[in-house]
Write an enzyme that holds these catalytic residues in place. Structure first.
Site, PDB file in Angstrom:
ATOM      1  N   ARG A 180      -9.010   1.926   2.769  1.00 42.66           N
ATOM      2  CA  ARG A 180      -8.793   1.299   3.916  1.00 42.66           C
ATOM      3  C   ARG A 180      -7.912   0.249   3.877  1.00 42.66           C
ATOM      4  O   ARG A 180      -8.152  -0.999   4.582  1.00 42.66           O
ATOM      5  CB  ARG A 180     -10.183   0.698   4.564  1.00 42.66           C
ATOM      6  CG  ARG A 180     -11.098   2.034   5.149  1.00 42.66           C
ATOM      7  CD  ARG A 180     -10.377   2.993   6.238  1.00 42.66           C
ATOM      8  NE  ARG A 180     -11.457   4.156   6.230  1.00 42.66           N
ATOM      9  CZ  ARG A 180     -11.066   5.205   5.748  1.00 42.66           C
ATOM     10  NH1 ARG A 180     -10.136   5.390   4.923  1.00 42.66           N
ATOM     11  NH2 ARG A 180     -12.024   6.215   5.868  1.00 42.66           N
ATOM     12  N   SER A 233     -16.319   3.200  12.354  1.00 42.69           N
ATOM     13  CA  SER A 233     -17.415   2.841  11.156  1.00 42.69           C
ATOM     14  C   SER A 233     -17.168   1.310  11.226  1.00 42.69           C
ATOM     15  O   SER A 233     -16.109   0.771  10.814  1.00 42.69           O
ATOM     16  CB  SER A 233     -16.941   3.437   9.991  1.00 42.69           C
ATOM     17  OG  SER A 233     -17.434   4.976   9.972  1.00 42.69           O
ATOM     18  N   GLU A 303     -15.616  -3.133   7.800  1.00 37.90           N
ATOM     19  CA  GLU A 303     -14.031  -2.440   7.747  1.00 37.90           C
ATOM     20  C   GLU A 303     -13.331  -2.859   8.877  1.00 37.90           C
ATOM     21  O   GLU A 303     -12.094  -3.213   8.894  1.00 37.90           O
ATOM     22  CB  GLU A 303     -14.440  -0.775   8.030  1.00 37.90           C
ATOM     23  CG  GLU A 303     -12.909   0.026   8.158  1.00 37.90           C
ATOM     24  CD  GLU A 303     -13.081   1.233   8.377  1.00 37.90           C
ATOM     25  OE1 GLU A 303     -14.047   1.985   7.586  1.00 37.90           O
ATOM     26  OE2 GLU A 303     -12.363   2.142   9.222  1.00 37.90           O
TER      27      GLU A 303
HETATM   28  C1  LIG Z   1     -14.379   6.481  17.803  1.00 35.28           C
HETATM   29  C2  LIG Z   1     -13.526   6.070  16.542  1.00 35.28           C
HETATM   30  C3  LIG Z   1     -13.392   6.655  15.698  1.00 35.28           C
HETATM   31  C4  LIG Z   1     -12.591   6.277  14.353  1.00 35.28           C
HETATM   32  N1  LIG Z   1     -12.582   7.087  13.333  1.00 35.28           N
HETATM   33  C5  LIG Z   1     -12.079   6.610  12.157  1.00 35.28           C
HETATM   34  C6  LIG Z   1     -11.917   7.549  11.008  1.00 35.28           C
HETATM   35  O1  LIG Z   1     -12.196   8.780  11.014  1.00 35.28           O
HETATM   36  N2  LIG Z   1     -11.271   7.074   9.918  1.00 35.28           N
HETATM   37  C7  LIG Z   1     -10.824   5.819  10.160  1.00 35.28           C
HETATM   38  O2  LIG Z   1     -10.071   5.305   8.995  1.00 35.28           O
HETATM   39  N3  LIG Z   1     -10.864   5.124  11.045  1.00 35.28           N
HETATM   40  C8  LIG Z   1     -11.351   5.317  12.474  1.00 35.28           C
HETATM   41  N4  LIG Z   1     -11.491   4.527  13.246  1.00 35.28           N
HETATM   42  C9  LIG Z   1     -11.029   3.135  13.337  1.00 35.28           C
HETATM   43  C10 LIG Z   1      -9.422   2.925  13.750  1.00 35.28           C
HETATM   44  O3  LIG Z   1      -9.533   3.847  14.834  1.00 35.28           O
HETATM   45  C11 LIG Z   1      -8.406   3.172  12.548  1.00 35.28           C
HETATM   46  O4  LIG Z   1      -8.628   2.161  11.594  1.00 35.28           O
HETATM   47  C12 LIG Z   1      -7.099   3.141  13.222  1.00 35.28           C
HETATM   48  O5  LIG Z   1      -6.254   3.249  12.342  1.00 35.28           O
HETATM   49  C13 LIG Z   1      -6.793   1.686  13.689  1.00 35.28           C
HETATM   50  O6  LIG Z   1      -5.619   1.757  14.343  1.00 35.28           O
HETATM   51  P1  LIG Z   1      -5.068   0.590  15.411  1.00 35.28           P
HETATM   52  O7  LIG Z   1      -3.787   0.939  16.047  1.00 35.28           O
HETATM   53  O8  LIG Z   1      -6.213   0.479  16.911  1.00 35.28           O
HETATM   54  O9  LIG Z   1      -5.294  -0.808  14.656  1.00 35.28           O
HETATM   55  P2  LIG Z   1      -5.975  -2.193  15.340  1.00 35.28           P
HETATM   56  O10 LIG Z   1      -7.484  -1.952  15.439  1.00 35.28           O
HETATM   57  O11 LIG Z   1      -5.081  -2.585  16.540  1.00 35.28           O
HETATM   58  O12 LIG Z   1      -5.662  -3.159  14.061  1.00 35.28           O
HETATM   59  C14 LIG Z   1      -6.291  -2.919  12.646  1.00 35.28           C
HETATM   60  C15 LIG Z   1      -5.491  -3.810  11.655  1.00 35.28           C
HETATM   61  O13 LIG Z   1      -4.192  -3.124  11.703  1.00 35.28           O
HETATM   62  C16 LIG Z   1      -3.260  -4.208  11.717  1.00 35.28           C
HETATM   63  N5  LIG Z   1      -2.079  -3.799  12.339  1.00 35.28           N
HETATM   64  C17 LIG Z   1      -2.070  -3.014  13.387  1.00 35.28           C
HETATM   65  N6  LIG Z   1      -0.900  -2.430  13.907  1.00 35.28           N
HETATM   66  C18 LIG Z   1      -0.076  -2.790  12.961  1.00 35.28           C
HETATM   67  C19 LIG Z   1       1.368  -3.190  12.633  1.00 35.28           C
HETATM   68  N7  LIG Z   1       2.193  -2.405  13.264  1.00 35.28           N
HETATM   69  N8  LIG Z   1       1.884  -3.700  11.582  1.00 35.28           N
HETATM   70  C20 LIG Z   1       1.100  -4.404  10.665  1.00 35.28           C
HETATM   71  N9  LIG Z   1      -0.379  -4.438  10.987  1.00 35.28           N
HETATM   72  C21 LIG Z   1      -0.771  -3.698  11.727  1.00 35.28           C
HETATM   73  C22 LIG Z   1      -4.017  -5.303  12.817  1.00 35.28           C
HETATM   74  O14 LIG Z   1      -3.479  -6.551  12.488  1.00 35.28           O
HETATM   75  C23 LIG Z   1      -5.351  -5.228  11.952  1.00 35.28           C
HETATM   76  O15 LIG Z   1      -5.348  -5.962  10.999  1.00 35.28           O
HETATM   77  C24 LIG Z   1     -12.164   4.834  14.602  1.00 35.28           C
HETATM   78  C25 LIG Z   1     -12.229   4.096  15.615  1.00 35.28           C
HETATM   79  C26 LIG Z   1     -13.008   4.689  16.714  1.00 35.28           C
HETATM   80  C27 LIG Z   1     -13.020   3.712  17.771  1.00 35.28           C
END
Ligand SMILES: Cc1cc2nc3c(=O)[nH]c(=O)nc-3n(C[C@H](O)[C@H](O)[C@H](O)COP(=O)(O)OP(=O)(O)OC[C@H]3O[C@@H](n4cnc5c(N)ncnc54)[C@H](O)[C@@H]3O)c2cc1C
Length: 313
Positions: A180, A233, A303
């Site tokens: 992660r 998670s 996380e």
């Molecule tokens: C129902 C559900 C199921 C999920 N299942 C999983 C799973 O199976 N596995 C898993 O790993 N995660 C899971 N997640 C968590 C999440 O979806 C992932 O971590 C996802 O990759 C986060 O992407 P995001 O665009 O929403 O990032 P955000 O939540 O918007 O940001 C997360 C972090 O990344 C940084 N960030 C975002 N975009 C950029 C960019 N362009 N450049 C630099 N930094 C950036 C942000 O500053 C922050 O620190 C789940 C979440 C939900 C709600």
């Protein structure tokens, strides 16, 4: 952000700018305070222009994707929250061999769109991301993973823009990928913004790819609370164990604080059942950490990225 800085941003000709934007509308936990400014950029050029202004004015900033792994505390964020839209969502096959292809994905693109687009192109590898509600940038930054696979394993290179607007392409050998997390071989990503990623994928029949995606989606059903506001998670799995198993074994499923609750379906999902504040969610998370530590001597680490802005306290 002071009034002068607000006026400068207003005059900067940005495509989409909102002041005092509720972060509860920008993250899947549907909680949190307001961001002084929320800016949706439509192109890398707009992003670079914005970064020049923010850096000159010493306005702090944070890029987010779909907010699916993020919680801003109730006191809010005093700087600019940036989202990548428009041109930053583009998908393209950049090179195709007999059995592989390099796909360039804009960091703003939704993972669901990337996965189904790759399926349509007959390009396999990213199916395990089906059902993860993030963006490409968020998934690469978090090295998102599921079912024993991780985003980083398919990465070929990334594109970054730093706070001075410098664009860099960095190959996977110069990255440090871990559970992660993504860092550069010579340090953390810091304030650099991921604008695109190249994935090395293999050729397969679209039908086969679609059926693997459907199977992964099916596996999620029943294991995760459907439709509930969450960030997936909440805690990282400790080495050799599962946070969800520990939370369940500590008898915490169904425990609540205000409208924040430990999902009865999955112990590692903290859900917002209505109008939970970030404080409710964080108080529940602290209770979980304390109980799990007391019972098993294991300190669970979130996380979810918790954004605490000291200047808003
Ligand atoms: C129902 C559900 C199921 C999920 N299942 C999983 C799973 O199976 N596995 C898993 O790993 N995660 C899971 N997640 C968590 C999440 O979806 C992932 O971590 C996802 O990759 C986060 O992407 P995001 O665009 O929403 O990032 P955000 O939540 O918007 O940001 C997360 C972090 O990344 C940084 N960030 C975002 N975009 C950029 C960019 N362009 N450049 C630099 N930094 C950036 C942000 O500053 C922050 O620190 C789940 C979440 C939900 C709600």
């Amino acid at each position: 952000m002071n009034e002068h800085q607000r006026r400068l941003l207003t005059a900067a000709g940005l495509t989409e700018l909102r002041f005092d934007a509720p972060m509860s509308e920008c993250c899947t936990l549907r909680a949190g305070g307001t961001a002084a400014a929320l800016i949706d950029v439509q192109s890398i050029e707009e992003l670079r222009r914005l970064l020049a202004l923010l850096t000159d004015e010493e306005i702090k900033f944070l890029v987010i994707g779909r907010g699916s792994n993020l919680l801003v505390t109730d006191s809010g964020y005093s700087g600019a929250i940036i989202r990548l839209k428009g041109e930053c969502n583009a998908l393209a096959v950049q090179e195709r061999g007999p059995d592989f292809a390099l796909v360039k994905a804009g960091a703003g693109c939704a993972l669901g769109k990337l996965v189904s687009w790759c399926g349509g192109q007959g390009l396999a590898g990213l199916e395990f991301l089906a059902g993860i509600p993030g963006s490409v940038g968020g998934a690469v930054r978090m090295n998102a993973g599921a079912w024993g696979q991780e985003t980083g394993a398919l990465l070929f290179a990334i594109e970054l823009v730093d706070k001075d607007g410098r664009i860099r392409q960095i190959s996977v050998d110069a990255l440090r990928l871990s559970y992660r997390n993504l860092a550069l071989a010579d340090g953390e990503l810091g304030s650099s913004i991921l604008t695109a990623a190249w994935f090395r994928l293999t050729a397969d029949e679209p039908e086969q790819i679609r059926s693997r995606c459907a199977a992964y989606l099916e596996r999620r059903k029943g294991k995760q609370p459907a439709g509930a506001a969450s960030a997936g998670s909440f805690f990282k799995n400790p080495p050799g164990d599962f946070a969800g198993r520990l939370i369940e074994a500590a008898g915490l499923k169904g425990a609540s604080c205000g409208a924040a609750m430990i999902s009865p379906v999955h112990g590692n999902f903290l859900v917002n059942t209505g109008d939970a504040t970030a404080a409710d969610i964080l108080a529940l998370a602290e209770q979980v950490q304390a109980e799990v530590f007391a019972r098993f001597g294991i300190r669970l680490e979130p996380e979810v990225k918790i954004i605490r802005d000291e200047s808003c306290q």
